[in-house]
Design a protein around this motif. Structure first.
Motif, PDB file in Angstrom:
ATOM      1  N   ASN A 181      48.443  49.284  50.900  1.00  0.00           N
ATOM      2  CA  ASN A 181      48.587  48.675  49.583  1.00  0.00           C
ATOM      3  C   ASN A 181      47.357  49.107  48.797  1.00  0.00           C
ATOM      4  N   ALA A 182      47.509  50.089  47.921  1.00  0.00           N
ATOM      5  CA  ALA A 182      46.354  50.738  47.296  1.00  0.00           C
ATOM      6  C   ALA A 182      46.317  50.490  45.795  1.00  0.00           C
ATOM      7  N   TRP A 183      45.169  50.011  45.327  1.00  0.00           N
ATOM      8  CA  TRP A 183      44.944  49.788  43.907  1.00  0.00           C
ATOM      9  C   TRP A 183      43.944  50.839  43.418  1.00  0.00           C
ATOM     10  N   GLU A 184      44.361  51.659  42.451  1.00  0.00           N
ATOM     11  CA  GLU A 184      43.491  52.728  41.969  1.00  0.00           C
ATOM     12  C   GLU A 184      43.593  52.839  40.455  1.00  0.00           C
ATOM     13  N   GLU A 185      42.465  52.718  39.798  1.00  0.00           N
ATOM     14  CA  GLU A 185      42.418  52.839  38.341  1.00  0.00           C
ATOM     15  C   GLU A 185      42.341  54.317  37.944  1.00  0.00           C
ATOM     16  N   SER A 186      42.875  54.634  36.769  1.00  0.00           N
ATOM     17  CA  SER A 186      42.848  56.019  36.300  1.00  0.00           C
ATOM     18  C   SER A 186      41.492  56.405  35.717  1.00  0.00           C
ATOM     19  N   SER A 187      40.826  55.432  35.060  1.00  0.00           N
ATOM     20  CA  SER A 187      39.555  55.761  34.422  1.00  0.00           C
ATOM     21  C   SER A 187      38.426  54.800  34.788  1.00  0.00           C
ATOM     22  N   ASP A 188      38.714  53.517  35.014  1.00  0.00           N
ATOM     23  CA  ASP A 188      37.660  52.576  35.399  1.00  0.00           C
ATOM     24  C   ASP A 188      37.142  52.920  36.791  1.00  0.00           C
ATOM     25  N   THR A 189      35.834  52.843  36.952  1.00  0.00           N
ATOM     26  CA  THR A 189      35.215  53.211  38.227  1.00  0.00           C
ATOM     27  C   THR A 189      34.139  52.201  38.613  1.00  0.00           C
ATOM     28  N   PHE A 190      33.773  52.230  39.894  1.00  0.00           N
ATOM     29  CA  PHE A 190      32.645  51.455  40.389  1.00  0.00           C
ATOM     30  C   PHE A 190      31.381  52.299  40.267  1.00  0.00           C
ATOM     31  N   ALA A 191      30.291  51.651  39.954  1.00  0.00           N
ATOM     32  CA  ALA A 191      28.995  52.319  39.908  1.00  0.00           C
ATOM     33  C   ALA A 191      28.265  52.097  41.231  1.00  0.00           C
ATOM     34  N   THR A 192      27.346  52.975  41.546  1.00  0.00           N
ATOM     35  CA  THR A 192      26.465  52.734  42.681  1.00  0.00           C
ATOM     36  C   THR A 192      25.391  51.734  42.266  1.00  0.00           C
ATOM     37  N   ASP A 193      24.810  51.080  43.262  1.00  0.00           N
ATOM     38  CA  ASP A 193      23.696  50.154  43.058  1.00  0.00           C
ATOM     39  C   ASP A 193      24.051  48.980  42.143  1.00  0.00           C
ATOM     40  N   VAL A 194      25.319  48.556  42.173  1.00  0.00           N
ATOM     41  CA  VAL A 194      25.776  47.376  41.442  1.00  0.00           C
ATOM     42  C   VAL A 194      26.528  46.480  42.420  1.00  0.00           C
ATOM     43  N   PHE A 195      26.217  45.197  42.440  1.00  0.00           N
ATOM     44  CA  PHE A 195      26.965  44.280  43.291  1.00  0.00           C
ATOM     45  C   PHE A 195      28.303  43.941  42.628  1.00  0.00           C
ATOM     46  N   TYR A 196      29.372  44.175  43.387  1.00  0.00           N
ATOM     47  CA  TYR A 196      30.715  43.784  42.965  1.00  0.00           C
ATOM     48  C   TYR A 196      31.254  42.743  43.939  1.00  0.00           C
ATOM     49  N   THR A 197      31.994  41.797  43.401  1.00  0.00           N
ATOM     50  CA  THR A 197      32.726  40.858  44.241  1.00  0.00           C
ATOM     51  C   THR A 197      34.183  41.286  44.256  1.00  0.00           C
ATOM     52  N   PHE A 198      34.663  41.665  45.442  1.00  0.00           N
ATOM     53  CA  PHE A 198      36.045  42.090  45.636  1.00  0.00           C
ATOM     54  C   PHE A 198      36.832  40.907  46.201  1.00  0.00           C
ATOM     55  N   THR A 199      37.926  40.545  45.538  1.00  0.00           N
ATOM     56  CA  THR A 199      38.718  39.392  45.952  1.00  0.00           C
ATOM     57  C   THR A 199      40.180  39.798  46.133  1.00  0.00           C
ATOM     58  N   LEU A 200      40.644  39.715  47.372  1.00  0.00           N
ATOM     59  CA  LEU A 200      42.051  39.958  47.671  1.00  0.00           C
ATOM     60  C   LEU A 200      42.754  38.617  47.799  1.00  0.00           C
ATOM     61  N   VAL A 201      43.814  38.417  47.002  1.00  0.00           N
ATOM     62  CA  VAL A 201      44.558  37.155  47.000  1.00  0.00           C
ATOM     63  C   VAL A 201      46.016  37.429  47.376  1.00  0.00           C
ATOM     64  N   ARG A 202      46.507  36.671  48.361  1.00  0.00           N
ATOM     65  CA  ARG A 202      47.941  36.722  48.683  1.00  0.00           C
ATOM     66  C   ARG A 202      48.550  35.364  48.372  1.00  0.00           C
ATOM     67  N   SER A 203      49.668  35.383  47.645  1.00  0.00           N
ATOM     68  CA  SER A 203      50.325  34.153  47.211  1.00  0.00           C
ATOM     69  C   SER A 203      51.828  34.251  47.426  1.00  0.00           C
ATOM     70  N   GLY A 204      52.509  33.132  47.234  1.00  0.00           N
ATOM     71  CA  GLY A 204      53.971  33.136  47.273  1.00  0.00           C
ATOM     72  C   GLY A 204      54.587  32.988  48.633  1.00  0.00           C
ATOM     73  N   GLY A 205      53.799  32.595  49.648  1.00  0.00           N
ATOM     74  CA  GLY A 205      54.380  32.383  50.965  1.00  0.00           C
ATOM     75  C   GLY A 205      55.065  33.620  51.505  1.00  0.00           C
ATOM     76  N   SER A 206      56.354  33.532  51.772  1.00  0.00           N
ATOM     77  CA  SER A 206      57.090  34.653  52.375  1.00  0.00           C
ATOM     78  C   SER A 206      57.217  35.854  51.447  1.00  0.00           C
ATOM     79  N   ASP A 207      56.980  35.669  50.135  1.00  0.00           N
ATOM     80  CA  ASP A 207      56.980  36.821  49.227  1.00  0.00           C
ATOM     81  C   ASP A 207      55.734  37.681  49.419  1.00  0.00           C
ATOM     82  N   GLY A 208      54.607  37.072  49.759  1.00  0.00           N
ATOM     83  CA  GLY A 208      53.394  37.815  50.054  1.00  0.00           C
ATOM     84  C   GLY A 208      52.863  38.645  48.902  1.00  0.00           C
TER      85      GLY A 208
END
Length: 249
Positions: free
Chosen positions: A148-175
Motif C-alpha cells: 500500500n504505497a503513498w507517493e506524492e508527485s512533487s511534495d518531498t521530505f527534507a533531510t534533517d527535519v523531524f516528521y511524524t508519520f501516522t498510519l491510520v486504519r479505520s472501518g473495521g472489516s473495510d480496513g
C-alpha cells in the motif's frame, strides 16, 4: 462550559493532554524517557554522548524495546536527546498483534539524514512493515506483503527535519488506510490522498527501526513510537498528539 477532563485548546491541541488520554494505547516509546545504556539512563539524566543504548521502556507497559547485540544498538545524541540509528534496531520483547478487521493507529517521529535507500520505521518481516522508500514515498505492507504505497508527485521530505508519520486504519472489516505526515512544510497532510487503500488483514510488529532483525535499517534519529489498537485517530486526536510530542524537546 468545559466538561470534565477538558481544558483550553492551544496550538491545535488540548492543554494538559497526554497520549494515555486516547483509548487503546498499546505501545508508547517516549522521547527522552525510559532509555538506558549499560549503566546510565535518561530518567537519571546521566546519559553521555555516543553511549550505546540497550533498551527503551514502553510507557504503556506492554512491549519494551531491547537490543542485546552491541553492534546493533543505537547511540545517544546528548545535544538533542535523540536516538541515533545507523545499522541498528530494537526488538520488542513481545509482539504487537493487531487482529484482522481491527482499527489501529501507528505514530512515529523520525528524522532522516539521507534517502539513499528504503528505510523501515517499524516492522516484523518483509510482509509486515512501514517504510519510507525515498523522499516522497511511504509504503505499508500488511500480512501478505501487498504494497500500500503513498507517493506524492512533487511534495518531498527534507533531510534533517523531524516528521511524524501516522498510519491510520479505520472501518473495521473495510480496513481503510490513510497516511498522514506532520512536520517541516506539512501539517497533518494526508499523503497522496487520492489513494484509498483497504487492507483489513492482521498486522504483527516486533522491530523498531528495521523491517526485521537484518533489513532496511532506519538510518536517522528517532524520538517517538506510539501504537493504538482498536482506535483510528481522528483529526482532533492527531492534533492533540502532534502538539504534545512536538512540545517534548
Amino acid at each position: 462550559m468545559l466538561g470534565l477532563g477538558t481544558s483550553l485548546s492551544t496550538s491545535g491541541g488540548v492543554q494538559g493532554f497526554v497520549p494515555t488520554d486516547i483509548s487503546g494505547l498499546d505501545l508508547w516509546l517516549k522521547y527522552n524517557t525510559g532509555i538506558a545504556g549499560a549503566s546510565h539512563t535518561t530518567d537519571a539524566g546521566n546519559m553521555s554522548n555516543g553511549e550505546v543504548v540497550h533498551s527503551w521502556a514502553d510507557q504503556a507497559g506492554n512491549h519494551n524495546g531491547t537490543q542485546t547485540t552491541n553492534n546493533d544498538r543505537p547511540t545517544w545524541i546528548a545535544a538533542t536527546n535523540d536516538l541515533n540509528f545507523d545499522v541498528d534496531m530494537f526488538d520488542l520483547d513481545s509482539v504487537i498483534e493487531i487482529a484482522t478487521n481491527q482499527d489501529f493507529s501507528i505514530v512515529i517521529r523520525h528524522k532522516f539524514i539521507n534517502f539513499d535507500s528504503a528505510y523501515a520505521l517499524i516492522g516484523s518481516s518483509g510482509n509486515d512493515v512501514i517504510k519510507v522508500g525515498n523522499n516522497k514515498k511511504i509504503t505499508a505492507k500488511i500480512f501478505d506483503g501487498t504494497a500500500n504505497a503513498w507517493e506524492e508527485s512533487s511534495d518531498t521530505f527534507a533531510t534533517d527535519v523531524f516528521y511524524t508519520f501516522t498510519l491510520v486504519r479505520s472501518g473495521g472489516s473495510d480496513g481503510f488506510l490513510k497516511m498522514y505526515v506532520d512536520g517541516g512544510a506539512y501539517s497533518d497532510k494526508s499523503w497522496d490522498d487520492a489513494h484509498d487503500y483497504e487492507d483489513p488483514q492482521a498486522f504483527d510488529l516486533d522491530n523498531i527501526g528495521s523491517s526485521s532483525d537484518s533489513g532496511l535499517f532506519a538510518v536517522g534519529h528517532m524520538r517517538d513510537v506510539i501504537v493504538y489498537k482498536g482506535t483510528a485517530l481522528t483529526a482532533g486526536q492527531r492534533a492533540d498528539l502532534y502538539s504534545y510530542i512536538n512540545a517534548q524537546t
